[in-house]
Design a protein around this motif. Structure first.
Motif, PDB file in Angstrom:
ATOM      1  N   ALA A 155       0.819  -1.215   0.000  1.00 10.46           N
ATOM      2  CA  ALA A 155       0.000   0.000   0.000  1.00 10.46           C
ATOM      3  C   ALA A 155       0.858   1.274   0.000  1.00 10.46           C
ATOM      4  N   PRO A 156       1.932   1.372   0.805  1.00 15.67           N
ATOM      5  CA  PRO A 156       2.759   2.585   0.734  1.00 15.67           C
ATOM      6  C   PRO A 156       3.368   2.805  -0.650  1.00 15.67           C
ATOM      7  N   GLU A 157       3.810   1.737  -1.305  1.00 18.31           N
ATOM      8  CA  GLU A 157       4.390   1.877  -2.644  1.00 18.31           C
ATOM      9  C   GLU A 157       3.366   2.415  -3.634  1.00 18.31           C
ATOM     10  N   LEU A 158       2.185   1.785  -3.654  1.00 17.46           N
ATOM     11  CA  LEU A 158       1.149   2.224  -4.595  1.00 17.46           C
ATOM     12  C   LEU A 158       0.583   3.579  -4.195  1.00 17.46           C
ATOM     13  N   GLY A 159       0.512   3.835  -2.899  1.00 16.34           N
ATOM     14  CA  GLY A 159      -0.005   5.121  -2.433  1.00 16.34           C
ATOM     15  C   GLY A 159       0.807   6.283  -2.968  1.00 16.34           C
ATOM     16  N   LYS A 160       2.121   6.168  -2.908  1.00 14.72           N
ATOM     17  CA  LYS A 160       2.992   7.228  -3.418  1.00 14.72           C
ATOM     18  C   LYS A 160       2.816   7.404  -4.929  1.00 14.72           C
ATOM     19  N   LEU A 161       2.714   6.285  -5.643  1.00 12.01           N
ATOM     20  CA  LEU A 161       2.546   6.343  -7.097  1.00 12.01           C
ATOM     21  C   LEU A 161       1.233   7.015  -7.477  1.00 12.01           C
ATOM     22  N   LEU A 162       0.142   6.612  -6.833  1.00 14.02           N
ATOM     23  CA  LEU A 162      -1.176   7.121  -7.211  1.00 14.02           C
ATOM     24  C   LEU A 162      -1.381   8.558  -6.740  1.00 14.02           C
ATOM     25  N   GLU A 163      -0.748   8.922  -5.643  1.00 16.58           N
ATOM     26  CA  GLU A 163      -0.765  10.334  -5.231  1.00 16.58           C
ATOM     27  C   GLU A 163      -0.112  11.192  -6.308  1.00 16.58           C
ATOM     28  N   ALA A 164       1.007  10.730  -6.839  1.00 20.96           N
ATOM     29  CA  ALA A 164       1.713  11.475  -7.888  1.00 20.96           C
ATOM     30  C   ALA A 164       0.874  11.591  -9.155  1.00 20.96           C
ATOM     31  N   LYS A 165      -0.020  10.627  -9.373  1.00 21.66           N
ATOM     32  CA  LYS A 165      -0.880  10.652 -10.561  1.00 21.66           C
ATOM     33  C   LYS A 165      -2.101  11.556 -10.391  1.00 21.66           C
ATOM     34  N   ASP A 194       2.643   7.476   6.724  1.00 25.90           N
ATOM     35  CA  ASP A 194       4.002   8.029   6.666  1.00 25.90           C
ATOM     36  C   ASP A 194       4.492   8.196   5.228  1.00 25.90           C
ATOM     37  N   ALA A 195       3.893   7.434   4.300  1.00 21.71           N
ATOM     38  CA  ALA A 195       4.386   7.413   2.915  1.00 21.71           C
ATOM     39  C   ALA A 195       3.730   8.464   2.026  1.00 21.71           C
ATOM     40  N   VAL A 196       2.532   8.937   2.402  1.00 25.78           N
ATOM     41  CA  VAL A 196       1.788   9.843   1.521  1.00 25.78           C
ATOM     42  C   VAL A 196       1.442  11.146   2.231  1.00 25.78           C
ATOM     43  N   ASN A 197       1.052  12.129   1.450  1.00 25.69           N
ATOM     44  CA  ASN A 197       0.671  13.436   1.990  1.00 25.69           C
ATOM     45  C   ASN A 197      -0.805  13.755   1.806  1.00 25.69           C
ATOM     46  N   ILE A 198      -1.536  12.874   1.125  1.00 25.01           N
ATOM     47  CA  ILE A 198      -2.968  13.100   0.913  1.00 25.01           C
ATOM     48  C   ILE A 198      -3.768  12.409   2.022  1.00 25.01           C
ATOM     49  N   PRO A 199      -5.035  12.827   2.242  1.00 28.51           N
ATOM     50  CA  PRO A 199      -5.850  12.232   3.303  1.00 28.51           C
ATOM     51  C   PRO A 199      -6.048  10.725   3.116  1.00 28.51           C
ATOM     52  N   VAL A 200      -6.048  10.012   4.238  1.00 28.13           N
ATOM     53  CA  VAL A 200      -6.284   8.563   4.240  1.00 28.13           C
ATOM     54  C   VAL A 200      -7.503   8.264   5.109  1.00 28.13           C
ATOM     55  N   VAL A 201      -8.394   7.444   4.574  1.00 30.84           N
ATOM     56  CA  VAL A 201      -9.557   6.933   5.305  1.00 30.84           C
ATOM     57  C   VAL A 201      -9.303   5.459   5.591  1.00 30.84           C
ATOM     58  N   TYR A 202      -9.610   5.019   6.817  1.00 31.08           N
ATOM     59  CA  TYR A 202      -9.336   3.634   7.197  1.00 31.08           C
ATOM     60  C   TYR A 202     -10.622   2.809   7.267  1.00 31.08           C
ATOM     61  N   SER A 203     -10.495   1.526   6.885  1.00 29.08           N
ATOM     62  CA  SER A 203     -11.606   0.580   6.977  1.00 29.08           C
ATOM     63  C   SER A 203     -11.068  -0.800   7.342  1.00 29.08           C
ATOM     64  N   GLY A 204     -11.799  -1.517   8.193  1.00 26.64           N
ATOM     65  CA  GLY A 204     -11.432  -2.904   8.484  1.00 26.64           C
ATOM     66  C   GLY A 204     -11.243  -3.203   9.955  1.00 26.64           C
ATOM     67  N   GLY A 205     -12.149  -3.999  10.518  1.00 29.98           N
ATOM     68  CA  GLY A 205     -11.964  -4.494  11.873  1.00 29.98           C
ATOM     69  C   GLY A 205     -12.402  -3.570  12.991  1.00 29.98           C
ATOM     70  N   ILE A 206     -12.996  -2.429  12.665  1.00 33.95           N
ATOM     71  CA  ILE A 206     -13.435  -1.508  13.711  1.00 33.95           C
ATOM     72  C   ILE A 206     -14.572  -2.155  14.496  1.00 33.95           C
TER      73      ILE A 206
END
Length: 244
Positions: A155-165, A194-206
């Motif tokens: 997810a951190p790898e793809l997060g950085k890539l897709l943020e750049a896009k 830690d890897a991205v600068n755009i907002p992150v929403v979390y889901s799973g196990g709450i």
């Protein structure tokens, strides 16, 4: 609807399958834990209780079956708060149709990961705030196609890539704990934050208000809650008190 710097939005989930509101375990068909008629009325209920945004997933679309666009349109008529929609968005034309229909924020998964240039195109046309990418992580790798196919990236790898896009935000789901009502661990989420600068929403196990308190200590900008609300493990109005 932009994300606030000092707010953790609580987003009730309305997942649609076979025309009904359901909750699955780890996204697997046949594991329905909750089945409720009339997703439109369910969405209206969450709005009436104070939801500022409704998180809608077209499970049939995500699994490659028929889409539920008619029900989504009915939800748009039923509520006045913004709708965040994902599931089964496989081409740019359909994405544009949904955005033009009044969907506030579109969640792109498989299509965005396989063809990131679509993110750039949609962000330029509609604005980054309306384009969210879904990073669903299982055993530390992002999965696509209804969680049935693993990629080779984290997810951190793809997060950085897709943020750049041009992605404006990320929906991060930990598939390992999703739908199990057994709590979650924050490390994968923090690695992404830690890897991205755009907002992150979390889901799973709450599962509890304590889980929400744990998330408040991170930089997450929103939390999607499904099974815990429908099984009354979490009182929605109490959860809303933790937004600010």
């Amino acid at each position: 609807m932009s994300f606030s710097d000092n707010k953790m939005l609580i987003m009730p989930a309305v997942d649609i399958k076979n025309g009904k509101c359901v909750q699955l375990v780890q996204g697997q068909p046949g594991t329905e834990q909750v089945i409720i008629e009339n997703p439109q009325k369910v969405a209206r209920k969450w709005q009436d209780l104070g939801a500022e945004i409704i998180h809608v997933i077209d499970l049939d679309g995500a699994l490659g079956n028929r889409d539920n666009i008619n029900i989504v349109q009915d939800i748009l008529k039923e509520v006045s708060v913004p709708i965040q929609l994902g599931g089964g968005i496989r081409n740019q034309e359909y994405a544009e149709k949904l955005l033009d229909s009044g969907i506030e924020r579109l969640i792109l998964g498989t299509m965005a990961i396989e063809n990131p240039e679509i993110i750039s195109s949609l962000s330029q046309e509609y604005g980054k705030d309306r384009i969210m990418v879904a990073l669903d992580s299982k055993d530390s790798l992002v999965v696509i196609k209804g969680w049935r196919e693993k990629t080779s990236q984290t997810a951190p790898e793809l997060g950085k890539l897709l943020e750049a896009k041009g992605a404006g935000s990320i929906l991060f789901t930990n598939v390992n704990v999703e739908g199990l009502l057994g709590g979650f661990y924050t490390e994968p989420l923090i690695d992404l934050l830690d890897a991205v600068n755009i907002p992150v929403v979390y889901s799973g196990g709450i599962t509890s208000l304590d889980d929400l308190q744990k998330l408040r200590k991170t930089q997450v900008k929103g939390v999607v809650i499904g099974s815990a609300l429908y099984k009354e493990k979490i009182d929605f109005e109490e959860a809303l008190k933790l937004q600010d």
